[in-house]
Design an enzyme around this catalytic site. Structure first.
Site, mmCIF file in Angstrom:
data_model
loop_
_atom_site.group_PDB
_atom_site.id
_atom_site.type_symbol
_atom_site.label_atom_id
_atom_site.label_comp_id
_atom_site.label_asym_id
_atom_site.label_seq_id
_atom_site.Cartn_x
_atom_site.Cartn_y
_atom_site.Cartn_z
ATOM 1 N N ASP A 67 0.805 -1.220 0.000
ATOM 2 C CA ASP A 67 0.000 0.000 0.000
ATOM 3 C C ASP A 67 0.839 1.271 0.000
ATOM 4 O O ASP A 67 2.060 1.230 0.165
ATOM 5 C CB ASP A 67 -0.963 -0.013 1.206
ATOM 6 N N ASN A 136 -7.555 -3.197 14.117
ATOM 7 C CA ASN A 136 -8.946 -3.482 13.741
ATOM 8 C C ASN A 136 -9.033 -4.689 12.803
ATOM 9 O O ASN A 136 -10.069 -4.939 12.209
ATOM 10 C CB ASN A 136 -9.582 -2.256 13.082
ATOM 11 N N HIS A 138 -7.181 -5.128 10.049
ATOM 12 C CA HIS A 138 -6.901 -4.890 8.636
ATOM 13 C C HIS A 138 -5.610 -5.576 8.199
ATOM 14 O O HIS A 138 -4.712 -5.817 8.997
ATOM 15 C CB HIS A 138 -6.914 -3.388 8.283
ATOM 16 N N GLU A 143 -9.574 -2.251 5.284
ATOM 17 C CA GLU A 143 -10.238 -1.997 6.550
ATOM 18 C C GLU A 143 -11.522 -2.834 6.653
ATOM 19 O O GLU A 143 -12.074 -3.238 5.621
ATOM 20 C CB GLU A 143 -10.609 -0.503 6.638
HETATM 21 P P1 PGA Z 1 2.234 -1.817 12.610
HETATM 22 O O1 PGA Z 1 1.036 -1.821 11.570
HETATM 23 O O2 PGA Z 1 3.213 -2.822 12.139
HETATM 24 O O3 PGA Z 1 2.776 -0.415 12.549
HETATM 25 O O4 PGA Z 1 1.630 -2.152 13.944
HETATM 26 C C1 PGA Z 1 0.522 -3.019 11.124
HETATM 27 C C2 PGA Z 1 -0.600 -2.751 10.168
HETATM 28 O O5 PGA Z 1 -1.319 -1.756 10.332
HETATM 29 O O6 PGA Z 1 -0.758 -3.532 9.214
#
Ligand code: PGA
Length: 242
Positions: A67, A136, A138, A143
């Protein structure tokens, strides 16, 4: 599904890097799906270490990132393009022309999504997709929604995601409200999935994702359907897992 718990972050990072280098050693032209965020930083450090030790070369690999934020230029310090160069690409022998990240600056975002999907298709199958997990549920920036998109698309970031990622931005700087993300269909088409989850704050969501019902409310729960899913967790993140 193969879940492995680690009692130290260093061991987890080593194991994740070993899985990725193993794939590149076997197939030097492997297609790697890469992730950003806090979770993979130590894994990339280990990959750079392995490269410096002469254990692996990334010369022929092709990479696709999950992304990118809409509106951030590749030289913005919080763009994922910048992140990848800082954490991995500038430190190994990867060919920059074979590294792919959606452009958050494209004037036609829909066209950019199609272009990205075509590039992935032309490269064949992603051999291994590295994934972190959002609080959450994702994956990439897919999302929780009633319906998930299969291909690359533009998403409105959840408030929770913006809050979680605000820690990386300077004070007074806004977290972008949209991103381009690879879709769940593309992620699930990868030959191997490597989900990495660290920290107590992810214990509940990783349990829901891996042992709860498969639902678009928890996009990562769809990973349960993949035949080659390896999950690496630290003790804290894995504390509620069987
Ligand atoms: P993080 O994010 O590694 O910064 O916890 C993970 C994600 O949002 O996929």
């Amino acid at each position: 599904m193969n879940i492995i718990k680690f009692d130290s972050e260093a061991k987890l990072n080593e194991a994740a890097a070993r899985i990725i280098t193993g794939i590149v050693q076997t197939n030097p032209s492997a297609v790697l799906g890469l992730a950003t965020g806090g979770t993979p930083v130590g894994i990339y450090k280990q990959l750079v270490h392995d490269y410096n030790e002469g254990l692996v070369s990334f010369k022929k690999v092709t990479t696709f990132n999950l992304d990118e934020y809409v509106g951030l230029a590749p030289d913005h310090h919080q763009s994922y393009s910048y992140y990848m160069r800082e954490n991995l690409f500038n430190h190994v022998d990867v060919d920059a022309s074979r590294t792919n990240i959606p452009s958050g600056l494209a004037s036609d975002l829909g066209e950019e999504c199609s272009r990205y999907d075509q590039l992935i298709q032309a490269a064949g199958r992603i051999d291994i997709q590295l994934l972190g997990l959002g609080h959450n549920g994702h994956i990439g920036f897919n999302e929780p929604e009633e319906e998930l998109s299969s291909g690359t698309h533009v998403v409105d970031l959840a408030e929770e995601t913006k809050q979680a990622n605000a820690r990386f931005f300077s004070e007074g700087e806004q977290v972008p409200s949209q991103a381009i993300t690879m879709g769940v269909g593309t992620i699930l088409k990868a030959k191997t999935l490597l989900l990495v989850v660290k920290g107590k704050d992810k214990a509940e969501i990783v349990k829901r994702a891996l042992t709860g019902p498969i639902t678009t409310d928890v996009p990562a729960s769809l990973l349960q359907t993949h035949p080659q899913l390896t999950v690496l967790v630290d003790q804290a993140a894995g504390s509620l897992l069987p």
